[in-house]
Design an enzyme around this catalytic site. Structure first.
Site, PDB file in Angstrom:
ATOM      1  CE  LYS A 150      -4.481  -1.586   1.539  1.00 41.80           C
ATOM      2  NZ  LYS A 150      -5.609  -1.395   2.460  1.00 41.80           N
TER       3      LYS A 150
ATOM      4  CE  LYS B 236      -8.221 -11.701  -2.194  1.00 43.83           C
ATOM      5  NZ  LYS B 236      -7.917 -11.494  -0.795  1.00 43.83           N
TER       6      LYS B 236
ATOM      7  CE  LYS C  13     -13.506  -4.983   0.182  1.00 42.77           C
ATOM      8  NZ  LYS C  13     -12.134  -4.741   0.581  1.00 42.77           N
TER       9      LYS C  13
END
Ligand code: TRP
Length: 335
Positions: A114, A196, A199
């Protein structure tokens, strides 16, 4: 009767829930309802570690609650709540920050990822995210934490923090176990099947949202990445050699309940076009009742409010007991 074990899990309202969230997480949670005392949280405090648009965040929190219920999480049987409604989460997170080492937090892969993807906003919350997650879990004395593979490292750190606190102050926290479901744990992106399905993916063609319209779902499946194999047994499950095709087989298996080998037999001598249509249709039918029920629930704001208030009350009671014990052990004067 033995006391039921406690389970805790949460999803960030940082994006629309996807087919991956359903198959990999919520569907498993639903199957465990009867056997556990379960808490399912909408972790809004975690979501603000990256910038959110306030109106969109508020909409997604309520949407996520409606989707939890529509997927089968019965609010009479499990505790559904919003993290920021139970202030003990933020309070225990502070305490646990003081029992979590800088070095440990620096080693977290999600923090490193991140920090790379949000290089302009590497804030303290992003860094201490795992102590807040540990607080979520430890407040409820959870035995089991169902999570995806990517969260295993955080649950491990949570165990280390719990053990460290217990060693310093005597038995306070239950040391939890991560539970990583075997089936459907890794539903991959349709456009980049080695990643993966997420969202927060910026490429919308890779993920299917729970509320997406049938025609949009079909379009995404028709464009799903496969490979150039044209042999009679091209529909074959092999995640390393055929990531795209294996992902479609896996999704079809979860949506239809058929085994992988039955699916390989069903598609012997058939091509990818057929496979994509079949999987797309199965997904549309799986998601249809969820979408319809979510839409119905979203029109009933009073009911949703009743659910999250009842959830917060139940969660607050359990969390308050643990927080009180922690404060006493630390030597704080009781109020
Ligand atoms: N970090 C988790 C994720 O991004 C979400 C989460 C927050 C969570 N608190 C939790 C999961 C506690 C399990 C238990 O997926």
């Amino acid at each position: 009767m033995d006391k039921k074990k406690t389970m805790f899990s949460g999803i960030q309202p940082s994006g629309e829930l996807t087919l991956g969230s359903y198959i990999g997480a919520i569907k498993n949670w639903v199957s465990m309802i009867e056997d556990y005392d379960a808490y399912y949280c909408i972790v809004d405090l975690h979501a603000i570690t990256v910038r959110q648009e306030p109106a969109a965040l508020r909409r997604r929190i309520l949407e996520q609650l409606a989707q939890y219920i529509a997927c089968g999480l019965d609010p009479e049987k499990v505790t559904l709540f919003i993290q920021s409604h139970v202030s003990a989460h933020a309070e225990l997170a502070w305490v646990l920050n003081c029992y979590t080492m800088f070095g440990e937090l620096s080693r977290m892969t999600q923090f490193k990822d991140k920090s790379a993807s949000h290089a302009d906003n590497i804030n303290g919350g992003l860094f201490t995210y795992p102590s807040l997650m540990a607080a979520d879990i430890l407040l409820y004395q959870a035995d089991l934490v169902p999570v995806g593979e990517d969260q295993k490292q955080h649950v491990e750190l949570c165990r280390d923090i719990a053990i460290r606190f217990n060693n310093a102050h005597g038995e306070t926290f239950k040391v939890p176990e991560a539970f990583i479901p075997k089936v459907g744990a890794r539903i991959m992106s349709l456009s980049e099947p080695t990643n993966k399905m997420s969202k927060s993916d910026k490429d919308p063609s890779g993920s299917v949202h729970l509320l997406e319209k049938p025609e949009d779902i079909m379009r995404k499946f028709k464009r799903a990445i496969t490979d150039s194999d044209t042999s009679a047994d091209c529909v074959r499950f092999s995640p390393s050699e055929k990531p795209g095709v294996s992902n479609l087989i896996q999704i079809y298996s979860c949506a239809s309940g058929k085994s992988i080998s039955d699916i390989e037999n069903e598609f012997a001598g058939r091509g990818y076009g057929d496979l994509k249509m079949t999987v797309g249709n199965a997904v549309v039918e799986t998601l249809r009742p969820i979408r319809e029920e979510t839409e119905r629930l979203l029109k009933d704001k009073a009911y949703l409010e009743e659910v999250y208030k009842m959830g917060a009350k139940k969660a607050e009671y359990a969390a308050g007991k643990t927080l009180g014990k922690v404060y006493r052990k630390l030597g704080f004067v009781s109020r």
